[in-house]
Each structure stands twice: as structure tokens, then as C-alpha cells.
Design a protein around this motif. Structure first.
Motif, PDB file in Angstrom:
ATOM      1  N   THR A  52     -54.432  45.342 -35.584  1.00  0.00           N
ATOM      2  CA  THR A  52     -53.041  45.774 -35.695  1.00  0.00           C
ATOM      3  C   THR A  52     -52.996  47.003 -36.589  1.00  0.00           C
ATOM      4  O   THR A  52     -53.516  46.972 -37.706  1.00  0.00           O
ATOM      5  N   THR A  53     -52.400  48.078 -36.105  1.00  0.00           N
ATOM      6  CA  THR A  53     -52.209  49.286 -36.912  1.00  0.00           C
ATOM      7  C   THR A  53     -50.772  49.301 -37.423  1.00  0.00           C
ATOM      8  O   THR A  53     -49.847  48.957 -36.687  1.00  0.00           O
ATOM      9  N   ALA A  54     -50.587  49.689 -38.679  1.00  0.00           N
ATOM     10  CA  ALA A  54     -49.257  49.707 -39.289  1.00  0.00           C
ATOM     11  C   ALA A  54     -48.983  51.064 -39.925  1.00  0.00           C
ATOM     12  O   ALA A  54     -49.701  51.477 -40.835  1.00  0.00           O
ATOM     13  N   LEU A  55     -47.950  51.746 -39.446  1.00  0.00           N
ATOM     14  CA  LEU A  55     -47.461  52.981 -40.066  1.00  0.00           C
ATOM     15  C   LEU A  55     -46.232  52.629 -40.891  1.00  0.00           C
ATOM     16  O   LEU A  55     -45.249  52.093 -40.366  1.00  0.00           O
ATOM     17  N   VAL A  56     -46.286  52.941 -42.173  1.00  0.00           N
ATOM     18  CA  VAL A  56     -45.195  52.628 -43.087  1.00  0.00           C
ATOM     19  C   VAL A  56     -44.333  53.867 -43.298  1.00  0.00           C
ATOM     20  O   VAL A  56     -44.851  54.940 -43.636  1.00  0.00           O
ATOM     21  N   THR A  57     -43.027  53.717 -43.074  1.00  0.00           N
ATOM     22  CA  THR A  57     -42.088  54.811 -43.324  1.00  0.00           C
ATOM     23  C   THR A  57     -40.915  54.282 -44.138  1.00  0.00           C
ATOM     24  O   THR A  57     -40.748  53.071 -44.302  1.00  0.00           O
ATOM     25  N   ASN A  58     -40.054  55.216 -44.606  1.00  0.00           N
ATOM     26  CA  ASN A  58     -38.879  54.794 -45.361  1.00  0.00           C
ATOM     27  C   ASN A  58     -37.737  54.338 -44.461  1.00  0.00           C
ATOM     28  O   ASN A  58     -36.653  54.003 -44.948  1.00  0.00           O
ATOM     29  N   GLU A  59     -37.998  54.307 -43.139  1.00  0.00           N
ATOM     30  CA  GLU A  59     -37.006  53.784 -42.198  1.00  0.00           C
ATOM     31  C   GLU A  59     -37.543  52.577 -41.431  1.00  0.00           C
ATOM     32  O   GLU A  59     -36.953  52.151 -40.438  1.00  0.00           O
ATOM     33  N   GLY A  60     -38.647  52.032 -41.886  1.00  0.00           N
ATOM     34  CA  GLY A  60     -39.217  50.871 -41.220  1.00  0.00           C
ATOM     35  C   GLY A  60     -40.675  51.066 -40.868  1.00  0.00           C
ATOM     36  O   GLY A  60     -41.233  52.161 -41.007  1.00  0.00           O
ATOM     37  N   VAL A  61     -41.296  49.995 -40.398  1.00  0.00           N
ATOM     38  CA  VAL A  61     -42.720  49.972 -40.062  1.00  0.00           C
ATOM     39  C   VAL A  61     -42.887  50.037 -38.549  1.00  0.00           C
ATOM     40  O   VAL A  61     -42.125  49.417 -37.795  1.00  0.00           O
ATOM     41  N   VAL A  62     -43.880  50.805 -38.122  1.00  0.00           N
ATOM     42  CA  VAL A  62     -44.274  50.835 -36.710  1.00  0.00           C
ATOM     43  C   VAL A  62     -45.623  50.135 -36.594  1.00  0.00           C
ATOM     44  O   VAL A  62     -46.597  50.542 -37.241  1.00  0.00           O
ATOM     45  N   LEU A  63     -45.679  49.087 -35.778  1.00  0.00           N
ATOM     46  CA  LEU A  63     -46.925  48.373 -35.541  1.00  0.00           C
ATOM     47  C   LEU A  63     -47.494  48.738 -34.178  1.00  0.00           C
ATOM     48  O   LEU A  63     -46.742  48.920 -33.220  1.00  0.00           O
ATOM     49  N   VAL A  64     -48.806  48.806 -34.106  1.00  0.00           N
ATOM     50  CA  VAL A  64     -49.490  48.879 -32.816  1.00  0.00           C
ATOM     51  C   VAL A  64     -50.241  47.563 -32.645  1.00  0.00           C
ATOM     52  O   VAL A  64     -51.188  47.280 -33.383  1.00  0.00           O
ATOM     53  N   ASP A  65     -49.767  46.746 -31.705  1.00  0.00           N
ATOM     54  CA  ASP A  65     -50.288  45.411 -31.414  1.00  0.00           C
ATOM     55  C   ASP A  65     -49.952  44.431 -32.538  1.00  0.00           C
ATOM     56  O   ASP A  65     -49.789  44.821 -33.704  1.00  0.00           O
ATOM     57  N   ASP A  66     -49.841  43.141 -32.156  1.00  0.00           N
ATOM     58  CA  ASP A  66     -49.375  42.144 -33.129  1.00  0.00           C
ATOM     59  C   ASP A  66     -50.090  40.800 -32.996  1.00  0.00           C
ATOM     60  O   ASP A  66     -49.544  39.771 -33.354  1.00  0.00           O
ATOM     61  N   LYS A  67     -51.319  40.821 -32.478  1.00  0.00           N
ATOM     62  CA  LYS A  67     -52.195  39.656 -32.439  1.00  0.00           C
ATOM     63  C   LYS A  67     -51.535  38.476 -31.702  1.00  0.00           C
ATOM     64  O   LYS A  67     -50.672  38.669 -30.853  1.00  0.00           O
ATOM     65  N   PHE A  68     -51.975  37.252 -32.012  1.00  0.00           N
ATOM     66  CA  PHE A  68     -51.375  36.046 -31.446  1.00  0.00           C
ATOM     67  C   PHE A  68     -50.112  35.672 -32.227  1.00  0.00           C
ATOM     68  O   PHE A  68     -49.943  36.066 -33.395  1.00  0.00           O
ATOM     69  N   GLU A  69     -49.280  34.856 -31.623  1.00  0.00           N
ATOM     70  CA  GLU A  69     -48.078  34.385 -32.322  1.00  0.00           C
ATOM     71  C   GLU A  69     -48.422  33.682 -33.626  1.00  0.00           C
ATOM     72  O   GLU A  69     -47.737  33.845 -34.636  1.00  0.00           O
ATOM     73  N   ILE A  70     -49.510  32.917 -33.620  1.00  0.00           N
ATOM     74  CA  ILE A  70     -49.882  32.146 -34.803  1.00  0.00           C
ATOM     75  C   ILE A  70     -50.260  33.042 -35.984  1.00  0.00           C
ATOM     76  O   ILE A  70     -50.270  32.607 -37.137  1.00  0.00           O
ATOM     77  N   ASP A  71     -50.550  34.319 -35.720  1.00  0.00           N
ATOM     78  CA  ASP A  71     -50.931  35.264 -36.783  1.00  0.00           C
ATOM     79  C   ASP A  71     -49.730  35.972 -37.399  1.00  0.00           C
ATOM     80  O   ASP A  71     -49.904  36.763 -38.337  1.00  0.00           O
ATOM     81  N   HIS A  72     -48.532  35.710 -36.887  1.00  0.00           N
ATOM     82  CA  HIS A  72     -47.352  36.462 -37.322  1.00  0.00           C
ATOM     83  C   HIS A  72     -47.137  36.389 -38.838  1.00  0.00           C
ATOM     84  O   HIS A  72     -46.959  37.429 -39.495  1.00  0.00           O
ATOM     85  N   ALA A  73     -47.148  35.187 -39.403  1.00  0.00           N
ATOM     86  CA  ALA A  73     -46.871  35.045 -40.836  1.00  0.00           C
ATOM     87  C   ALA A  73     -47.894  35.800 -41.677  1.00  0.00           C
ATOM     88  O   ALA A  73     -47.540  36.441 -42.683  1.00  0.00           O
ATOM     89  N   ASN A  74     -49.155  35.736 -41.268  1.00  0.00           N
ATOM     90  CA  ASN A  74     -50.193  36.440 -42.029  1.00  0.00           C
ATOM     91  C   ASN A  74     -50.062  37.957 -41.905  1.00  0.00           C
ATOM     92  O   ASN A  74     -50.353  38.699 -42.855  1.00  0.00           O
ATOM     93  N   ILE A  75     -49.646  38.438 -40.743  1.00  0.00           N
ATOM     94  CA  ILE A  75     -49.398  39.873 -40.593  1.00  0.00           C
ATOM     95  C   ILE A  75     -48.291  40.316 -41.540  1.00  0.00           C
ATOM     96  O   ILE A  75     -48.413  41.331 -42.248  1.00  0.00           O
ATOM     97  N   MET A  76     -47.208  39.558 -41.575  1.00  0.00           N
ATOM     98  CA  MET A  76     -46.092  39.916 -42.451  1.00  0.00           C
ATOM     99  C   MET A  76     -46.512  39.869 -43.923  1.00  0.00           C
ATOM    100  O   MET A  76     -46.073  40.702 -44.730  1.00  0.00           O
TER     101      MET A  76
END
Length: 282
Positions: A52-76
Motif C-alpha cells: 500500500t502506498t500512502a501520499l500524505v497531504t494537508n487535504e487528506g491521504v491518497v492510498l494506492v491499494d488497501d490490502k485485505f479487509e482484515i488489514d484495514h485497522a492495521n493500515i489505519m
């Protein structure tokens, strides 16, 4: 006959999804955060699911791909280490669940999901949750917090709907499974998903014409443009080797052994790709 072929293709897609979830996605992956630039990170894990790639901006984050649903909490949780901004966009490089499984969770947090039209169609066919809200045919630009993101569709490769995501100001590109790095994740042609070994090198050549230095693969560590050139050469060699062996009337078992020995194919890769390779590369 057309109906029968369509049903077989859908069944194959369902089998791929079932296999991946049976082998992985049953428990959350161990993640680590890799800094690529001051505002650009890779949420990485070994093997599967995808990066998962994450670009951080002052208007929000852009993610590229988000793994499995079960990985959501760990990504956050990984994102919380570097920003309090919400996820604004998720770009799926393709439809497979280890790259798009977190869509519905993020849509529940008001994120917009972007993918190619072809990838969305595969998700519809296989009844996957978290369908993309925004699709593209060839190219899309996003501007978030004054930062530019380009999404390019350049042709068939791993599936028929793979896109790459270029961060031009950072000279970094996220490739999804169009480029995987390491022997554990060899080039996988998902024929039920519309992939093509014949077109893959040409698609990679189109990516190499873009301006970047660093590459985030679908699986594996962050690499360089030179690493991707080597992958292009490998994908060309795979296409040519299989074609030559077919012309030489080598057996299916002989071609299978060659793919294991020279291209690190395992049972899963052969099951997904071998029959398609024998048809496409005659």
C-alpha cells in the motif's frame, strides 16, 4: 458456447479469489511503514497482501491499494504514525482482493475509490464489495493538497485492468502486480482476469517511458527504474521461451519444469497461467 466460456471464466475468477483468501487474508498481516519521501510512504508486509502506498497531504491521504479487509485497522494504525488526515482517495491498481479488499471499509469513512473501468467490471462480475466510485479508460489526474497524482492505463499485463500510479513531483511510481520484485512473487499472468503474457512487455515499455526513479512493486521491497527494466527483460524472455518451446513441440510437463526452474513458478502460478500461456503463445 459463448455463455459456457463466460461461465468458465467467472468460475476461474471466483476460484482465484477463494484460493487467495484461503491461503491469506484470514488474519491480519504484520505491517511496517517504509518512508520513501517526506510525505510518501509504503505500508509494507512480507509476500501477500500487496503493498500500500500512502501520499500524505494537508487535504487528506491518497492510498494506492488497501490490502485485505482484515488489514484495514492495521493500515489505519500505520497512517496514524505520520498524519491525522483522513483517507480521501483509494486507487486500486487492479481488482484482486489483496489489493482492493479494504475498499468498503474506507468508503464507509467517505473515501472515494478509483480504478480502471475494466477492473471495476471484474469486481462486478465476481460480486466483490467496495466497487470503485470513479473509473478511467486511459488516464486520470488528481490534485490533492496541491500535489499531483497521475493514474495511467497502458494495456494488459497481470490482468486486463491494471493501472499504474505516478507521483510526478516525487519521481515515484506505484505499479501493483504489473511489477513484482523478488523470486517469491514471480510474474503471474491471470488469464481468467484478462491478463496477457504477450502484451505484458509492451505495457511495461509504456510505463518505462514515464519519468520516475523509484518503483513501488505490487509485492516486494521498493526498487528502481533499473529493477523494472530487468523485469521487462524477464517478461520478454518468459514470453519467448514458452513460444519457442511450443514451436519445438515440447510437452506441457517440460514447459512446466522450465517455468519452475527459470522463472520461479510454483503450483499456484502454474495453475493460474500455464494453460493460458500454451494457448496465447502458440
Amino acid at each position: 458456447m459463448k455463455t459456457r466460456v463466460t461461465l468458465v471464466a467467472l468460475l476461474s475468477l471466483a476460484m482465484l479469489g477463494a484460493y487467495v483468501h484461503a491461503q491469506f487474508g484470514q488474519e491480519a498481516a504484520k505491517l511496517d511503514l517504509v518512508k520513501v519521501k517526506d510525505d510518501l510512504f509504503v505500508i509494507h508486509n512480507d509476500f501477500v497482501p500487496g503493498n500500500t502506498t500512502a501520499l500524505v497531504t494537508n487535504e487528506g491521504v491518497v492510498l494506492v491499494d488497501d490490502k485485505f479487509e482484515i488489514d484495514h485497522a492495521n493500515i489505519m494504525a500505520q497512517l496514524k504514525k505520520v498524519t491525522n488526515q483522513p483517507v480521501k482517495y483509494v486507487i486500486n491498481t487492479h481488482f484482486h482482493g489483496d489489493h482492493s479488499g479494504g475498499n468498503a471499509k474506507l468508503q464507509g469513512l467517505n473515501a472515494q475509490v478509483v480504478a480502471s473501468e475494466a477492473a471495476r467490471q471484474k469486481m462486478v462480475e465476481t460480486k466483490m464489495p467496495g466497487l470503485p466510485n470513479v473509473t478511467l479508460e486511459n488516464r486520470l489526474r488528481l490534485y490533492v493538497g496541491g500535489k499531483r497524482i497521475e493514474v495511467h492505463y497502458l494495456g494488459r499485463s497481470h490482468t486486463n485492468g491494471d493501472v499504474v500510479v505516478l507521483f510526478p513531483d516525487h519521481r515515484v511510481i506505484s505499479m501493483g502486480d504489473m511489477f513484482t520484485f523478488g523470486d517469491a512473487t514471480p510474474q503471474l499472468v491471470d488469464y481468467p482476469g484478462g491478463g496477457s503474457a504477450k502484451q505484458w512487455p509492451q505495457t511495461i515499455a509504456g510505463v518505462l517511458s514515464l519519468d520516475f526513479d523509484q518503483v513501488v512493486p505490487g509485492h516486494g521491497p521498493v526498487g528502481t527504474k533499473a529493477d523494472m527494466r530487468k523485469f521487462h527483460d524477464t517478461s520478454t524472455r518468459l514470453k519467448n521461451r514458452v513460444h519457442d518451446m511450443i514451436v519445438q513441440k515440447k510437452s506441457k510437463d517440460e514447459i512446466s519444469k522450465m517455468l519452475r526452474d527459470e522463472f520461479h513458478y510454483a503450483d499456484f502460478h502454474l495453475g493460474m497461467s500455464l494453460d493460458g500461456l500454451l494457448v496465447e503463445l502458440r
